[in-house]
Write an enzyme that holds these catalytic residues in place. Structure first.
Site, short mmCIF file in Angstrom:
data_model
loop_
_atom_site.label_atom_id
_atom_site.label_comp_id
_atom_site.label_asym_id
_atom_site.label_seq_id
_atom_site.Cartn_x
_atom_site.Cartn_y
_atom_site.Cartn_z
N TYR A 96 -31.46 -18.53 -10.61
CA TYR A 96 -30.48 -17.51 -10.92
C TYR A 96 -29.94 -17.72 -12.34
O TYR A 96 -30.64 -18.28 -13.17
CB TYR A 96 -29.40 -17.43 -9.81
N ARG A 149 -28.06 -2.68 -16.14
CA ARG A 149 -27.10 -3.62 -16.76
C ARG A 149 -27.33 -5.00 -16.16
O ARG A 149 -26.55 -5.49 -15.35
CB ARG A 149 -25.66 -3.11 -16.52
N LYS A 167 -31.37 -13.11 -6.20
CA LYS A 167 -30.19 -13.06 -5.33
C LYS A 167 -30.57 -13.29 -3.88
O LYS A 167 -29.88 -13.98 -3.14
CB LYS A 167 -29.50 -11.70 -5.46
N GLU A 238 -26.69 -3.84 -7.18
CA GLU A 238 -26.73 -4.98 -8.08
C GLU A 238 -27.05 -4.54 -9.50
O GLU A 238 -28.06 -3.86 -9.73
CB GLU A 238 -27.82 -5.93 -7.57
N ASP A 239 -26.18 -4.87 -10.43
CA ASP A 239 -26.43 -4.66 -11.86
C ASP A 239 -26.75 -3.21 -12.23
O ASP A 239 -27.66 -2.94 -13.03
CB ASP A 239 -27.53 -5.63 -12.35
N ASP A 261 -22.00 -6.13 -5.42
CA ASP A 261 -21.64 -7.53 -5.67
C ASP A 261 -20.95 -7.72 -7.01
O ASP A 261 -20.09 -8.59 -7.15
CB ASP A 261 -22.90 -8.41 -5.60
N ASP A 262 -21.33 -6.91 -8.01
CA ASP A 262 -20.72 -7.07 -9.34
C ASP A 262 -19.23 -6.81 -9.29
O ASP A 262 -18.47 -7.35 -10.08
CB ASP A 262 -21.39 -6.13 -10.34
N ASN A 402 -21.80 -13.97 -18.39
CA ASN A 402 -23.12 -14.59 -18.23
C ASN A 402 -24.10 -13.97 -19.21
O ASN A 402 -23.90 -12.83 -19.62
CB ASN A 402 -23.65 -14.31 -16.81
P1 NAD Z 1 -19.26 -4.07 -18.00
O1 NAD Z 1 -20.21 -3.61 -19.01
O2 NAD Z 1 -18.95 -3.21 -16.83
O3 NAD Z 1 -17.85 -4.40 -18.71
C1 NAD Z 1 -17.70 -5.06 -19.94
C2 NAD Z 1 -16.29 -4.76 -20.43
O4 NAD Z 1 -16.05 -5.56 -21.59
C3 NAD Z 1 -16.03 -3.31 -20.83
O5 NAD Z 1 -14.78 -2.91 -20.36
C4 NAD Z 1 -16.01 -3.36 -22.36
O6 NAD Z 1 -15.14 -2.39 -22.91
C5 NAD Z 1 -15.45 -4.74 -22.59
N1 NAD Z 1 -15.79 -5.26 -23.91
C6 NAD Z 1 -16.98 -5.26 -24.52
N2 NAD Z 1 -16.85 -5.79 -25.77
C7 NAD Z 1 -15.57 -6.15 -25.89
C8 NAD Z 1 -14.83 -6.74 -26.96
N3 NAD Z 1 -15.41 -7.09 -28.09
N4 NAD Z 1 -13.51 -6.95 -26.75
C9 NAD Z 1 -12.93 -6.61 -25.59
N5 NAD Z 1 -13.59 -6.05 -24.56
C10 NAD Z 1 -14.90 -5.82 -24.73
O7 NAD Z 1 -19.80 -5.46 -17.50
P2 NAD Z 1 -19.32 -6.26 -16.22
O8 NAD Z 1 -20.15 -5.97 -15.04
O9 NAD Z 1 -17.86 -6.09 -16.05
O10 NAD Z 1 -19.68 -7.76 -16.63
C11 NAD Z 1 -19.03 -8.36 -17.73
C12 NAD Z 1 -19.46 -9.81 -17.83
O11 NAD Z 1 -19.00 -10.53 -16.68
C13 NAD Z 1 -20.98 -10.01 -17.87
O12 NAD Z 1 -21.30 -10.95 -18.85
C14 NAD Z 1 -21.30 -10.55 -16.51
O13 NAD Z 1 -22.40 -11.44 -16.54
C15 NAD Z 1 -20.05 -11.30 -16.17
N6 NAD Z 1 -19.89 -11.47 -14.71
C16 NAD Z 1 -19.63 -12.72 -14.24
C17 NAD Z 1 -19.51 -12.91 -12.88
C18 NAD Z 1 -19.21 -14.29 -12.36
O14 NAD Z 1 -18.98 -15.17 -13.11
N7 NAD Z 1 -19.17 -14.51 -11.08
C19 NAD Z 1 -19.65 -11.85 -12.01
C20 NAD Z 1 -19.90 -10.58 -12.52
C21 NAD Z 1 -20.01 -10.40 -13.88
#
Ligand code: NAD
Length: 545
Positions: A96, A149, A167, A238-239, A261-262, A402
């Site tokens: 993963y 995504r 997953k 997912e994604d 899950d996201d 991530n």
């Molecule tokens: P997403 O694309 O839905 O959201 C990203 C957000 O970040 C948006 O609101 C965007 O406006 C904001 N953003 C982008 N650039 C920015 C900047 N320079 N300054 C401020 N805000 C900014 O993506 P997501 O699904 O919400 O995932 C975001 C991150 O979280 C990914 O890297 C994902 O891998 C990680 N994530 C981690 C876990 C975990 O640790 N368990 C779970 C889910 C997602």
């Protein structure tokens, strides 16, 4: 009871569910026509483990390790899970995040054998027939993506297939879901990633990503075909990209057991991490000021989960919302931006003046909790972290983006800039950090602590829906499952080596909630712990004679 097998000879060896390689007993070799097709010596699984682990060690890059592991999964499923369960901490970052991200980027180039179902726009009208091509009849968990995504890597088209595969392997390794009940699916609707699309070795559709009616029709056809064939099958989104993730979950969340899950898994694991961190600081959630960097799927999922946690402590919904400050790429999410805000951000818009930067928000709010879900690396700068630490004794900092390269700050930075006072967790793993003679152990807020247990609880009870309250129960259970000795080192998640018993506890909590809500289709067993324990699949060879 021996398993009935209607295959013989090489067909048995080429079926990863049946194949035991050198572990076929002499009697099985006779019965299945395997004599001579294998080296003569019988080798028990413990010895096979030694061999495959040694081979794994010869692979120098993480991608080579990934390819080796998937090769083993394709060859001998039982041995793959036997190996993965015994080395989960070492191998989870390979099967993963972060390595699976690289494996997806290169999916078409490293492709060897098909796994799961790839359903493309060209298959419209034939999805039911395609599901019928799958050789197993009782599917209970599908993880599916449209590849838009992938992790923090964006649109990877069909190459996103690596994510459902990864997953689902964690459902098996972390919660003992029988792999025969699982099915990975990628809906190929094209890609806008030209680098991938125009790679001569790309295996997906050669067309831009479909965003119109045909997209909705394919998703709808797929979901209804699954429902008709497997009414109790859990469908895990997912994604998916923002534009589809929120609306599709809203549209389908009540069409049988469905979750994203996201959003829901991430919300649950982050709530658990925060609650465990508050076991260290001995403070109520209601006293926290929580700043989010990012306001996408993960942020909204976490905010909703924390909202429920705050309401548990007696706050009204509005009082709970007042504890949140969401910052996106345009600055603080406020009501004077309402017209331009997508619908999912609006409930969290604050009624206050605009602030253009995270630094400005941190300086004004003095957050106790800072959550990074922006998908952008390095945005928790030294100035921001130090400002936070000036006002808070134990700053709770979760850099969740991530893969590792995208984390908002590293574990080393968080501990160094706060003189070791930070309680730090991340999305992808970081090694322990030594600072001034102490060792700090960063927790990994991996969704794998949550979704496998939720899935197991839902399967055992025959859940007809998956609700936010089930994820809430999962979070509370996970937070309580962190042992005191880990909290002492600042780690807010249990060890991955203990994940199976934790998943079983979560499954019991989730199934209890399913029965409480009247959403079960299996009669309530007299002893739920026992029912969960009995449902756990173990990677052991079954006798074939
Ligand atoms: P997403 O694309 O839905 O959201 C990203 C957000 O970040 C948006 O609101 C965007 O406006 C904001 N953003 C982008 N650039 C920015 C900047 N320079 N300054 C401020 N805000 C900014 O993506 P997501 O699904 O919400 O995932 C975001 C991150 O979280 C990914 O890297 C994902 O891998 C990680 N994530 C981690 C876990 C975990 O640790 N368990 C779970 C889910 C997602």
């Amino acid at each position: 009871m021996p398993e009935t097998v209607n295959k013989r000879g090489v067909d048995v060896l080429h079926d990863p569910r049946l194949n035991k390689g050198t572990a076929f007993t002499p009697a099985e070799r006779d019965k299945l026509g395997l004599r001579g097709l294998l080296p003569p010596r019988y080798v028990p699984i413990e010895e096979q483990l030694e061999r495959v682990y040694e081979n794994y060690g010869y692979k120098e890059s993480d991608l080579a390790k990934y390819i080796y592991l998937i090769g083993l999964l394709d060859r001998n499923e039982t041995l793959f899970y036997y190996l993965l369960e015994r080395h989960l901490e070492e191998m989870m970052p390979i099967v993963y995040t972060p390595t699976v991200g690289l494996a997806c980027q290169k999916f078409s180039r490293i492709f060897r054998r098909p796994r799961g179902l790839a359903i493309s726009l060209d298959d419209a009208g034939k999805v039911d027939q395609i599901l019928g091509n799958w050789p197993y009849q009782d599917i209970r968990i599908i993880v599916f993506t449209d590849g838009e995504r992938i992790l923090g890597l964006g649109d990877l088209g069909l190459n996103g297939m690596g994510i459902p595969v990864g997953k689902l392997s964690l459902y098996v390794a972390a919660a003992g879901i029988d792999p025969i009940l699982t099915l990975p699916v990628c809906l190929d609707v094209g890609t806008d990633n030209d680098q991938i699309r125009f790679d001569p070795l790309y295996l997906g559709l050669d067309r831009p990503r479909e965003r119109g009616e045909a997209y909705d029709q394919l998703v709808d056809e797929f979901i209804h075909a699954v429902r008709k064939r497997w009414p109790l099958c859990i469908l895990q989104f997912e994604d998916f990209g923002n534009a589809n993730a929120f609306r599709l979950l809203a549209k389908y969340k009540d069409v049988g057991p469905v979750f994203n899950d996201d959003m829901q898994g991430t919300g649950s694991v982050a709530l658990a991490g925060v609650l465990a961190a508050l076991r260290i600081t001995r403070q109520p959630l209601a006293d926290q000021r929580i700043v989010f960097l990012g306001a996408g799927e993960a942020a909204i999922g976490i905010a909703k989960a924390l909202l429920a946690g705050l309401q548990d402590e007696g706050l009204t919904e509005q009082e709970a919302r007042d504890r949140f400050w969401l910052v996106d790429s345009k600055g603080l999410v406020t009501r004077n931006r309402l017209d331009q805000l997508p619908i999912h951000k609006r409930p969290f818009a604050r009624d206050e003046a605009a602030i253009g930067s995270l630094a400005g928000v941190v300086a004004k709010v003095h957050p106790t909790i800072l959550l990074g879900v922006s998908g952008q690396t390095g945005l928790f700068t030294e100035e921001i972290v130090r400002t936070m630490a000036q006002h808070v004794q134990r700053p709770i900092i979760f850099a969740l983006s991530n893969p590792t390269s995208k984390a908002e700050c590293t574990a080393q930075q968080a501990y160094t800039w706060t003189d070791g006072r930070a309680i730090f967790a991340s999305g992808s793993p970081f090694d322990p950090v030594k600072l001034n003679g102490r060792t700090y152990r960063p927790g990994q807020g991996n969704n794998a602590y949550i979704f496998p247990g939720v899935g197991l609880g839902a399967v055992v009870s025959g859940a007809t829906r998956i609700t936010d309250s089930m994820f809430h129960q999962a979070a509370m259970t996970l937070a309580q499952a962190v042992p005191d000795h880990l909290l002492k080192e600042g780690c807010v998640f249990p060890a991955l080596t203990a994940i199976q018993p934790v998943s079983a506890r979560i499954a019991v909590a989730v199934a209890t909630e399913v029965y409480r809500l009247g959403l079960a289709s299996v009669p309530e067993p007299p002893n739920l712990e026992e029912a969960v324990a009995n449902a756990i699949w173990k990677p052991e060879y079954r006798s074939l004679v």
